[in-house]
Scaffold this motif. Structure first.
Motif, PDB file in Angstrom:
ATOM      1  N   ILE A 128     124.686  74.552  21.238  1.00 41.93           N
ATOM      2  CA  ILE A 128     124.677  73.357  20.384  1.00 41.93           C
ATOM      3  C   ILE A 128     123.686  72.293  20.887  1.00 41.93           C
ATOM      4  O   ILE A 128     122.945  71.701  20.100  1.00 41.93           O
ATOM      5  CB  ILE A 128     126.111  72.788  20.226  1.00 41.93           C
ATOM      6  CG1 ILE A 128     126.814  73.536  19.092  1.00 41.93           C
ATOM      7  CG2 ILE A 128     126.105  71.286  19.959  1.00 41.93           C
ATOM      8  CD1 ILE A 128     128.238  73.118  18.835  1.00 41.93           C
ATOM      9  N   TYR A 165     120.990  71.099  18.175  1.00 48.48           N
ATOM     10  CA  TYR A 165     121.115  69.794  17.519  1.00 48.48           C
ATOM     11  C   TYR A 165     120.200  68.742  18.157  1.00 48.48           C
ATOM     12  O   TYR A 165     119.805  67.784  17.516  1.00 48.48           O
ATOM     13  CB  TYR A 165     122.545  69.244  17.622  1.00 48.48           C
ATOM     14  CG  TYR A 165     123.623  70.013  16.923  1.00 48.48           C
ATOM     15  CD1 TYR A 165     123.366  71.157  16.175  1.00 48.48           C
ATOM     16  CD2 TYR A 165     124.951  69.580  17.005  1.00 48.48           C
ATOM     17  CE1 TYR A 165     124.391  71.849  15.560  1.00 48.48           C
ATOM     18  CE2 TYR A 165     125.978  70.259  16.390  1.00 48.48           C
ATOM     19  CZ  TYR A 165     125.699  71.405  15.674  1.00 48.48           C
ATOM     20  OH  TYR A 165     126.715  72.067  15.070  1.00 48.48           O
ATOM     21  N   THR A 214     114.201  68.066  12.098  1.00 52.21           N
ATOM     22  CA  THR A 214     115.331  67.586  11.321  1.00 52.21           C
ATOM     23  C   THR A 214     116.449  68.606  11.494  1.00 52.21           C
ATOM     24  O   THR A 214     116.173  69.755  11.833  1.00 52.21           O
ATOM     25  CB  THR A 214     114.951  67.393   9.833  1.00 52.21           C
ATOM     26  OG1 THR A 214     116.029  66.730   9.164  1.00 52.21           O
ATOM     27  CG2 THR A 214     114.674  68.712   9.137  1.00 52.21           C
ATOM     28  N   ILE A 215     117.680  68.179  11.295  1.00 59.41           N
ATOM     29  CA  ILE A 215     118.799  69.121  11.443  1.00 59.41           C
ATOM     30  C   ILE A 215     119.276  69.534  10.058  1.00 59.41           C
ATOM     31  O   ILE A 215     119.596  68.696   9.224  1.00 59.41           O
ATOM     32  CB  ILE A 215     119.972  68.487  12.234  1.00 59.41           C
ATOM     33  CG1 ILE A 215     119.487  67.952  13.582  1.00 59.41           C
ATOM     34  CG2 ILE A 215     121.110  69.493  12.413  1.00 59.41           C
ATOM     35  CD1 ILE A 215     118.895  68.977  14.518  1.00 59.41           C
ATOM     36  N   ARG A 216     119.276  70.829   9.826  1.00 60.87           N
ATOM     37  CA  ARG A 216     119.711  71.364   8.534  1.00 60.87           C
ATOM     38  C   ARG A 216     120.690  72.509   8.750  1.00 60.87           C
ATOM     39  O   ARG A 216     120.885  72.987   9.850  1.00 60.87           O
ATOM     40  CB  ARG A 216     118.493  71.887   7.760  1.00 60.87           C
ATOM     41  CG  ARG A 216     117.469  70.830   7.372  1.00 60.87           C
ATOM     42  CD  ARG A 216     117.894  70.051   6.165  1.00 60.87           C
ATOM     43  NE  ARG A 216     116.989  68.962   5.839  1.00 60.87           N
ATOM     44  CZ  ARG A 216     116.006  69.042   4.932  1.00 60.87           C
ATOM     45  NH1 ARG A 216     115.791  70.161   4.270  1.00 60.87           N
ATOM     46  NH2 ARG A 216     115.251  67.995   4.672  1.00 60.87           N
ATOM     47  N   ARG A 217     121.242  72.991   7.633  1.00 62.23           N
ATOM     48  CA  ARG A 217     122.076  74.187   7.663  1.00 62.23           C
ATOM     49  C   ARG A 217     121.192  75.391   7.961  1.00 62.23           C
ATOM     50  O   ARG A 217     120.169  75.573   7.285  1.00 62.23           O
ATOM     51  CB  ARG A 217     122.626  74.417   6.254  1.00 62.23           C
ATOM     52  CG  ARG A 217     124.061  74.148   6.042  1.00 62.23           C
ATOM     53  CD  ARG A 217     124.343  74.463   4.574  1.00 62.23           C
ATOM     54  NE  ARG A 217     125.509  73.738   4.140  1.00 62.23           N
ATOM     55  CZ  ARG A 217     126.667  74.330   3.803  1.00 62.23           C
ATOM     56  NH1 ARG A 217     126.776  75.632   3.815  1.00 62.23           N
ATOM     57  NH2 ARG A 217     127.696  73.600   3.423  1.00 62.23           N
ATOM     58  N   ILE A 237     132.480  79.529   9.796  1.00 63.15           N
ATOM     59  CA  ILE A 237     131.835  78.288  10.221  1.00 63.15           C
ATOM     60  C   ILE A 237     130.401  78.201   9.687  1.00 63.15           C
ATOM     61  O   ILE A 237     129.783  79.208   9.354  1.00 63.15           O
ATOM     62  CB  ILE A 237     131.859  78.070  11.759  1.00 63.15           C
ATOM     63  CG1 ILE A 237     130.921  79.036  12.464  1.00 63.15           C
ATOM     64  CG2 ILE A 237     133.252  78.090  12.326  1.00 63.15           C
ATOM     65  CD1 ILE A 237     130.395  78.442  13.750  1.00 63.15           C
ATOM     66  N   ILE A 238     129.920  76.973   9.609  1.00 60.75           N
ATOM     67  CA  ILE A 238     128.554  76.714   9.136  1.00 60.75           C
ATOM     68  C   ILE A 238     127.693  76.460  10.366  1.00 60.75           C
ATOM     69  O   ILE A 238     128.095  75.710  11.254  1.00 60.75           O
ATOM     70  CB  ILE A 238     128.530  75.478   8.201  1.00 60.75           C
ATOM     71  CG1 ILE A 238     129.551  75.628   7.064  1.00 60.75           C
ATOM     72  CG2 ILE A 238     127.131  75.263   7.630  1.00 60.75           C
ATOM     73  CD1 ILE A 238     129.845  74.334   6.316  1.00 60.75           C
ATOM     74  N   TYR A 259     124.434  74.818  12.042  1.00 60.74           N
ATOM     75  CA  TYR A 259     123.391  73.803  11.858  1.00 60.74           C
ATOM     76  C   TYR A 259     122.390  73.922  12.995  1.00 60.74           C
ATOM     77  O   TYR A 259     122.733  74.372  14.086  1.00 60.74           O
ATOM     78  CB  TYR A 259     123.999  72.395  11.867  1.00 60.74           C
ATOM     79  CG  TYR A 259     124.915  72.154  10.690  1.00 60.74           C
ATOM     80  CD1 TYR A 259     124.431  71.640   9.499  1.00 60.74           C
ATOM     81  CD2 TYR A 259     126.269  72.478  10.769  1.00 60.74           C
ATOM     82  CE1 TYR A 259     125.269  71.437   8.413  1.00 60.74           C
ATOM     83  CE2 TYR A 259     127.110  72.293   9.684  1.00 60.74           C
ATOM     84  CZ  TYR A 259     126.614  71.771   8.512  1.00 60.74           C
ATOM     85  OH  TYR A 259     127.435  71.585   7.439  1.00 60.74           O
ATOM     86  N   LYS A 318     115.020  72.344  12.095  1.00 62.70           N
ATOM     87  CA  LYS A 318     113.933  72.816  11.239  1.00 62.70           C
ATOM     88  C   LYS A 318     112.863  71.739  11.344  1.00 62.70           C
ATOM     89  O   LYS A 318     113.100  70.696  11.957  1.00 62.70           O
ATOM     90  CB  LYS A 318     114.401  72.957   9.790  1.00 62.70           C
ATOM     91  CG  LYS A 318     115.447  74.059   9.597  1.00 62.70           C
ATOM     92  CD  LYS A 318     115.745  74.315   8.131  1.00 62.70           C
ATOM     93  CE  LYS A 318     116.789  75.431   7.996  1.00 62.70           C
ATOM     94  NZ  LYS A 318     117.016  75.800   6.588  1.00 62.70           N
TER      95      LYS A 318
END
Lengths: 133, 354
Positions: free
Chosen positions: A10, A14, A110-113, A122-123, A125, A128
């Protein structure tokens, strides 16, 4: 990807936390335990370093045969970006059309899915790149 | 409600996805005169999140920019509250992911809020209380949404995506929050039941007994308790479910178009729900001068309003230069898409099993 494996990364995903060699000041992302230049000289001297997130596109390509998590965005652009810290990262380049990309394009993280385990799972992230306008 | 200690805003930022769809494009699919619909609602386009955007990614972008603008480190944030009606998880807080992304974990308190379109301003008030009591130094309040209207429903012409983050603290303020009031009743004008994908609403019932009554009620209490009137404010931001309601309430209460202009984003980006008032305030702060006074009143269906009397300080000029885009910069970067693309982006197409 298993949940614990994603969870362990993480900080990198992130926040773009890499490492800096205390011996030669080279920056690595993803983090390494040992500096490949200084080898044993770097042992115990590798410290965390947060990247600024800014860099320039070195090269890029458009993907037409995606992995399942990227089907909704196909075709999409993948780029190798040289970060301000002189370390290269590979990531998806979004919010720009393929014909508008060129080497040297200035980008920001940037933080995206990135995807999801399943509709009930879970998703994920993570980082990108977007052009700096 | 006046806090016992001076509190206010230390940093802020707004984010709106890049894609747009026009009412004309939507109307064409459903056999409606979309252009007329758009004119009636005073909406020329609404924002659409790309498939890799949701409330979490929007909140993170706004939060990272806000922290940067305030020149803080993640660990300086003692509380994060994210208000939204479209949190990606039913159970698993958006706030924890935002906290990890800005580096605020693990020593903070965090939670998600839901109060239709006013969950973001409810987060403001919570942070104000925590800061004023001395429990935390800085708190972050976020309002963010990727709302959906059922295909063909009137809401589809307005439901949009976007959000803004604000850092609330007691020192280094770019704007003081002098006073806040709330007005809350049980008014079932708009709701979404557990497990339902799209919300339901009471049609015209969302107007007079809901939006107008609560906004006027809440703002009037603020006027009474602070001894102010519309002329005392340089700017005003009202919740903007469409472009018609905020203009109507502003005129009725004695505000001018000049006062509400900078914060009226709905004609260009649609209704960003919990993000609407925070984004409107962010856009207003982008143009405000030191000493400017801003009145803010949110509205959330169900129903309630929060009002704020905000006064900009000299520090506003300093933080503008910090490498963070203005709301105008973000909004002006836009690309129109077709209804087919919109239907794909918003998961309105049954893809079967991929």
């Amino acid at each position: 990807m298993t949940i614990p494996r994603f969870w362990r990364e993480i900080k990198q995903r992130y926040k773009g936390i890499g490492v800096e060699c205390g011996n030669c000041q080279r920056v690595y992302f993803p983090p390494r335990e040992v500096c490949p230049h200084c080898r044993r000289e770097s042992i115990g001297k590798m410290k965390e370093r947060e990247l600024t997130g800014k860099g320039k596109v070195i090269t890029y390509t458009e993907i037409h045969e995606p992995m399942s998590d990227f089907k909704m965005m196909t075709p999409y652009i993948m780029a190798i970006v040289e970060m301000d810290e002189d370390v290269r990262m590979t990531g998806q380049l979004v919010d720009i059309e393929y014909e508008d990309v060129e080497p040297g394009l200035e980008v920001d993280v940037t933080i995206r899915r990135l995807g999801e385990e399943s509709p009930s799972g879970i998703i994920y992230y993570g980082y990108k790149f977007v052009p700096i306008r | 409600m006046k806090s016992s200690k001076e509190v206010g805003i230390k940093g802020y930022a707004g984010y709106v996805p890049r894609y747009r769809i026009s009412p004309t494009e939507i109307g064409e699919v459903w056999g409606k005169d979309g252009a007329r619909m758009g004119k009636g609602l005073n909406i020329q386009s609404k924002s659409v999140p790309s498939p890799d955007e949701d409330v979490i990614s929007i909140s993170i972008q706004a939060a990272k920019w806000a922290v940067k603008r305030a020149k803080l480190r993640g660990e300086d944030i003692g509380a994060i509250y994210v208000g939204s009606e479209s949190h990606p998880y039913a159970v698993k807080p958006t706030a924890t992911i935002v906290a990890a992304a800005v580096g605020a974990t693990p020593y903070l308190t965090a939670a998600d809020y839901e109060f239709a379109c006013k969950a973001g301003t409810a987060a403001f008030q919570t942070c104000m209380g925590l800061v004023a009591s001395g429990m935390i130094k800085n708190g972050m309040a976020i309002g963010s949404d990727t709302s959906q209207g059922a295909p063909g429903d009137a809401l589809e012409y307005s439901a949009a995506a976007g959000g803004a983050a604000f850092i609330i603290g007691a020192d280094d303020l770019i704007a003081k929050i002098n006073y806040t009031t709330s007005f809350t009743t049980d008014t079932p004008d708009f709701w979404r039941r557990e497990g339902q994908k799209y919300p339901s609403h009471g049609g015209r019932f969302t107007g007079q007994p809901a939006y107008f009554k609560h906004i006027a009620g809440c703002t009037n209490v603020l006027f009474e308790e602070t001894g102010t009137e519309p002329d005392d404010f340089d700017y005003a931001v009202f919740h903007q479910p469409n472009g018609k309601f905020p203009v109507k309430i502003a005129k009725k209460m004695g505000f001018t178009m000049e006062q509400i202009g900078p914060g009226l984003l709905v004609p260009r980006i649609g209704n960003t729900y919990s993000g609407a008032v925070p984004l409107g305030l962010a856009a207003t702060l982008d143009v405000a001068e030191p000493g400017s006074r801003i009145l803010v009143t949110s509205y959330g269906s169900g129903a309630g309003s929060d009002s704020f009397d905000i006064e900009v300080t000299d520090r506003i000029e300093e933080i503008r230069e910090r490498d963070v885009p203005s709301v105008e910069d973000v909004i002006s970067n836009s690309v129109y898409i077709s209804y087919a693309m919109y239907a794909k982006f918003r998961e309105k197409i049954d893809r079967g099993e991929w």
